[in-house]
Design an enzyme around this catalytic site. Sequence first.
Site: not given
Length: 354
Positions: A104, A131, A292-296, A318
């Site tokens: 990340q 993740p 889980h993908g939202q903040d990435q 996050h």
Amino acid sequence: MSCEVIQIDGSELEGGGQILRIAVTLSILLHQPIRVLNIRAGRGKPGLMEQHLKGLELVTEICNGKLKGGFIGSTEIELWPSKIRGGNYTSFVKTAGSISLLLQVALPCMLFADSDTYLTLGGGTNAEMAPQVDYTTEVFRPILEKFGATFDFDLVRRGYFPKGGGKVEIHVRPVTQLKAVELLEVGNLTSVYGWSFVAGNLPTHLSHTMANAASDKLNKIQKNVKIERYKEDADIAPDNGFGIVIVAETSTGCVIGGSALGRRNEKPEVTGIKAAEEILTSLDEGSCVDKHGQDQIIILMALAEGRSRIRVGELTLHTKTAIYIVEQLSKVRFDIIPHGNSNIIECDGLALKA
């Protein structure tokens, strides 16, 4: 490079390692020196742990930068970045520290390197509070590809808590620029599939129990759920571990994930249901990206050319933290538009070029 050092308070909002990861990544991409104070102040054991230190050392090497305060337990670091260089890099966490979190912090930097980058990373492939690598490759990577970038991934060895010892090899080709993404309608489900695995001395029937429980839950919204059940090869996964990763694809191109790792005192059917419920929650909210993908996606939206608009569910802490740090370090401003059970995140990106 600006000579002004921007100061970031690591105790804000989420108060954990995510603040450090995003601040360091943007520092390198924007050629902006930073000082991060109160690192992981919101955690029971503040300061840099080995996982965070290895990530810092890795990206400092990639950008030929100068790092101050880089030691275990440090609550303050200062980073002076330089040019991002492609090449071959290695970073191994001795514990089960997450390989996905190492990636990340490094991946956005590698996308803007001066040549191809080859990474060999070691640590935990399937770890709590991060993740699983399977989520990173099967859910996050397709989302990244919508922004116009990708990476090659080879799993050499799995590493589970508490031993770690996993190993992956990654190849990243640089991009000229990321493109804006618009995902506003979740559409209809087209397929639901996944992997339910056990490793080490654990019995194979655990994988069937997890998969059956998840399938029963998901059959209410999608027939013909296909979850592979298997025992990992001992050469790839010699230590004990078990878990499940599920992917849901929709007619509008959304890729939504759900995952869970087995625990010693938890029935395997509970593990399977947890993963299924993550999928169901995202769909109930009308979200195009799971929690889980939202903040990435925040940093990708900030770097892209044009206006990105993505519908998510309830904003996680996050995500709020990611937005807060990005707005502190860049001129990007995010708009959050409530829409029923969901929210639309919008921003005009920096149109960063390599």
